[in-house]
Design a protein around this motif. Structure first.
Motif, short mmCIF file in Angstrom:
data_model
loop_
_atom_site.label_atom_id
_atom_site.label_comp_id
_atom_site.label_asym_id
_atom_site.label_seq_id
_atom_site.Cartn_x
_atom_site.Cartn_y
_atom_site.Cartn_z
N TRP A 36 0.86 -1.18 0.00
CA TRP A 36 0.00 0.00 0.00
C TRP A 36 0.89 1.23 0.00
O TRP A 36 1.81 1.34 0.81
CB TRP A 36 -0.92 0.03 1.22
N TYR A 37 0.60 2.13 -0.92
CA TYR A 37 1.24 3.44 -0.98
C TYR A 37 0.16 4.49 -0.73
O TYR A 37 -1.03 4.22 -0.81
CB TYR A 37 1.84 3.69 -2.36
N ARG A 38 0.61 5.71 -0.48
CA ARG A 38 -0.32 6.83 -0.44
C ARG A 38 0.36 8.06 -1.02
O ARG A 38 1.57 8.19 -0.98
CB ARG A 38 -0.82 7.10 0.97
N GLN A 39 -0.48 8.93 -1.56
CA GLN A 39 0.04 10.18 -2.12
C GLN A 39 -0.92 11.29 -1.75
O GLN A 39 -2.07 11.32 -2.20
CB GLN A 39 0.19 10.08 -3.64
N ALA A 40 -0.43 12.17 -0.92
CA ALA A 40 -1.20 13.36 -0.54
C ALA A 40 -1.01 14.43 -1.59
O ALA A 40 -0.03 14.44 -2.33
CB ALA A 40 -0.76 13.85 0.83
N LEU A 41 -1.96 15.34 -1.64
CA LEU A 41 -1.92 16.42 -2.63
C LEU A 41 -0.63 17.21 -2.50
O LEU A 41 -0.29 17.70 -1.41
CB LEU A 41 -3.13 17.33 -2.44
N GLY A 42 0.12 17.32 -3.57
CA GLY A 42 1.34 18.10 -3.58
C GLY A 42 2.54 17.42 -2.96
O GLY A 42 3.60 18.05 -2.82
#
Length: 120
Positions: A36-42
């Protein structure tokens, strides 16, 4: 073709919980590591947790003690149980997996992602 489809995202208040699911389908012989990865805005994409086919697990420091990764090898699914969520956990969550196809080739497959928003 092999694809990953995530589900389970949504809006939750701080301190709440969500359970994400990711299912692999298609021409699959076996699946090695699921992540699992995550990417927050910016921000850059970051690894949240990983699990091997033998269920050896690793977690990023910010989620240790709050998130639990698990998998069902029969259903080709990986899960992420997220407890005590914080606003800084807000991001698009994506799963990926190292998949051995029936042809023998090993490929890295990404899902499309599911949005998790933690807000009062």
């Amino acid at each position: 073709q092999v694809q990953l489809v995530e589900s389970g995202g949504g809006l939750v208040q701080p301190g709440g919980s969500l359970r994400l699911s990711c299912e692999a389908s298609g021409s699959i012989f076996s699946i090695y590591i699921m992540r699992w990865y995550r990417q927050a805005l910016g921000k850059q994409r970051e690894l949240v947790a990983s699990i091997t086919s033998g269920s050896s697990k690793n977690y990023a420091d910010p989620v240790k003690g709050r998130f639990t990764i698990s998998r069902d090898n029969y259903k080709n699914r990986v899960y992420l149980q997220m407890n005590n969520l914080k606003p800084e956990d807000t991001a698009v969550y994506l799963c990926n997996a190292d998949v051995r196809r029936a042809s023998g080739a090993v490929v890295l497959i990404w899902g499309q992602g599911t949005q998790v928003t933690v807000s009062p």
